[in-house]
Design an enzyme around this catalytic site. Structure first.
Site, short mmCIF file in Angstrom:
data_model
loop_
_atom_site.label_atom_id
_atom_site.label_comp_id
_atom_site.label_asym_id
_atom_site.label_seq_id
_atom_site.Cartn_x
_atom_site.Cartn_y
_atom_site.Cartn_z
NE ARG A 86 -6.89 -9.67 12.55
CZ ARG A 86 -7.81 -10.47 13.12
NH1 ARG A 86 -8.53 -11.28 12.37
NH2 ARG A 86 -8.00 -10.45 14.42
CE1 TYR A 98 10.19 -6.02 -6.33
CE2 TYR A 98 9.25 -7.55 -4.74
CZ TYR A 98 9.80 -6.32 -5.05
OH TYR A 98 9.95 -5.40 -4.05
CG ASP A 102 3.56 -9.54 -9.84
OD1 ASP A 102 3.04 -8.45 -10.16
OD2 ASP A 102 4.40 -9.64 -8.92
CE LYS A 139 6.73 -1.58 -6.35
NZ LYS A 139 6.95 -2.97 -6.67
C1 LIG Z 1 7.09 -4.18 -5.92
C2 LIG Z 1 6.69 -5.47 -6.50
C3 LIG Z 1 6.18 -6.51 -5.70
C4 LIG Z 1 6.10 -6.39 -4.19
O1 LIG Z 1 5.19 -5.43 -3.81
P1 LIG Z 1 5.33 -4.56 -2.44
O2 LIG Z 1 4.15 -3.67 -2.50
O3 LIG Z 1 6.64 -3.86 -2.49
O4 LIG Z 1 5.27 -5.54 -1.32
C5 LIG Z 1 5.78 -7.68 -6.32
N1 LIG Z 1 5.88 -7.84 -7.66
C6 LIG Z 1 6.36 -6.87 -8.45
C7 LIG Z 1 6.45 -7.11 -9.92
C8 LIG Z 1 6.79 -5.66 -7.92
O5 LIG Z 1 7.29 -4.72 -8.73
#
Ligand SMILES: *Cc1c(COP(=O)(O)O)cnc(C)c1O
Length: 396
Positions: free
Chosen positions: A60, A112, A184, A209
């Site tokens: 961890r 998001y 982000d 993604k």
């Molecule tokens: C998918 C997404 C998240 C969250 O990520 P996870 O891996 O699904 O927890 C945060 N911000 C954006 C812009 C996203 O597309």
């Protein structure tokens, strides 16, 4: 534009983006010579005497596969320090862990959905306050900032309307307010946009993604140049425990190696699809920052090296007809998420953004006929033919 994607002309790094994506954090294993980072499937590590360990005690706290991923991601964002998490939400949570009750956060109004949920349904209960504003207007952001503001949460391009926020302007406003500017960068990836170079303090990712890129892993990351912030992220990473396993880290490392070639094709295909939709008589409106008609096209051209693989568009169609279109495609798969090699399609009104009450949703521009596509790297003619076929069979 094409030559310098991912690379700034005054880049101090010894290697360019495409080389770093393959080699940063990727030294052959010293003991065995294994070229690829092994999957260190360990929870614990031998100590040579009590407290006398070789850099790792417990997975961890730290794991060698994770370390290599963290080094790789930091390098791609042009930052000094990287931290990996078990999901994008895990990384977002870690940024919020920096705050104390009474603190105030200013965020994009179209963040998001999961980000909106953790802000309002988890952290408001801890007495944090959130203001959601149109971040394409620095004046609105400036008006929302107050004494207690400790964090500006920026997402650009936004989801699903692909508005573009001026990162440098947000970083300046955060500086003036003595607040942290976090971006982000999931939609753009560091290949197309590097927020730290534009003055942001922290970059957050959903590795699920484009960075993972193959729809086979969930992960998150934070990158910063600030050693104090990184130390605090490391403390929360270990204390809260939303850490990724070594198999997950291995998969993301496999993905980042091909990020530049995948993104080139995502961008080329999305541009072609956006132009084609723009001239299509069934289509009311196309949202793609690469189109000259997009309101933020100039800013996007300056801030990004290319315009990404997400395209949204609106049909003059009912909720049901639009649902039929996204159900009829065969190459585009009907699914949430984005950023994988395969094309995905979805209807925000009934899927990703269904939680927003209809009036609010429509007021925010998310009408019933809106479709969001994550354009994959298949042959673009097949993608266009797939959409054409779906239009023909679903729309009268
Ligand atoms: C998918 C997404 C998240 C969250 O990520 P996870 O891996 O699904 O927890 C945060 N911000 C954006 C812009 C996203 O597309």
């Amino acid at each position: 534009m094409t030559e310098e994607r991912g690379n700034d002309s005054d880049d101090a790094e010894p290697f360019r983006f495409e080389t770093r994506s393959i080699h940063a954090g990727q030294e052959p294993d010293e003991e065995t010579g294994a070229l690829m980072t092994p999957i260190y499937a360990n929870s614990t590590y031998v100590q040579d005497g009590p407290g006398d360990h070789r850099g790792y005690e417990y997975s961890r706290t730290g794991n060698p596969t994770r370390t290599d991923l963290e080094v790789n991601l930091a390098s791609l964002e042009g930052g000094e320090f990287g931290r990996a998490f078990s999901s994008g939400m895990g990384s977002i949570n870690t940024v919020l862990n920096l705050l104390e009750s009474g603190d105030h956060v200013v965020a994009s109004e179209d963040v998001y959905g999961g980000t909106h949920r953790i802000f309002t349904q988890v952290y408001e209960d801890y007495d944090l306050e959130f203001s959601f504003v149109d971040m394409t207007s620095p004046d609105e952001v400036s008006e929302a900032v107050r004494e207690e503001t400790e964090l500006l949460w920026v997402e650009t391009p936004t989801n699903p309307l692909l508005n573009v926020v001026d990162i440098a302007a947000m970083a300046d406003l955060a500086d003036d307010a003595d607040a942290i500017c976090a971006v982000d960068n999931t939609f753009a990836t560091p290949y197309l946009q590097r927020p730290l170079d534009l003055g942001a303090d922290v970059v957050s990712h959903s590795l699920t993604k484009y960075l993972g890129g193959h729809s086979d892993v969930v992960g998150g990351a934070l990158v910063t140049d600030d050693a104090d912030l990184d130390e605090r992220f490391g403390f929360y990473q270990n204390s809260v425990g939303a850490t990724p396993g070594p198999h997950d880290c291995f998969l993301v490392l496999r993905g980042t190696k091909t990020l530049p070639v995948r993104m080139d094709r995502h961008c080329d295909n999305a541009r072609e699809i956006a132009r084609w939709l723009d001239g299509h008589d069934r289509v009311e409106r196309v949202y793609y920052p690469g189109l000259e008609s997009h309101p933020d096209h100039d800013l996007a051209s300056e801030q990004m090296d290319d315009f990404g693989g997400m395209v949204s568009f609106e049909l003059d169609a009912s909720l049901e007809e639009t649902a039929d279109v996204v159900s009829e495609t065969r190459v585009f798969t009907l699914a949430e998420s984005l950023g994988g090699v395969e094309s995905l399609i979805e209807q925000p009104a009934t899927m990703t953004h269904a939680a927003i009450p209809k009036e609010e949703r429509v007021a925010a521009g998310l009408r019933d006929g809106l479709i969001r596509a994550s354009v994959g790297i298949e042959n673009v003619e097949d993608l266009k033919a797939d959409l054409e076929r779906a239009f023909d069979s679903a729309l009268r």
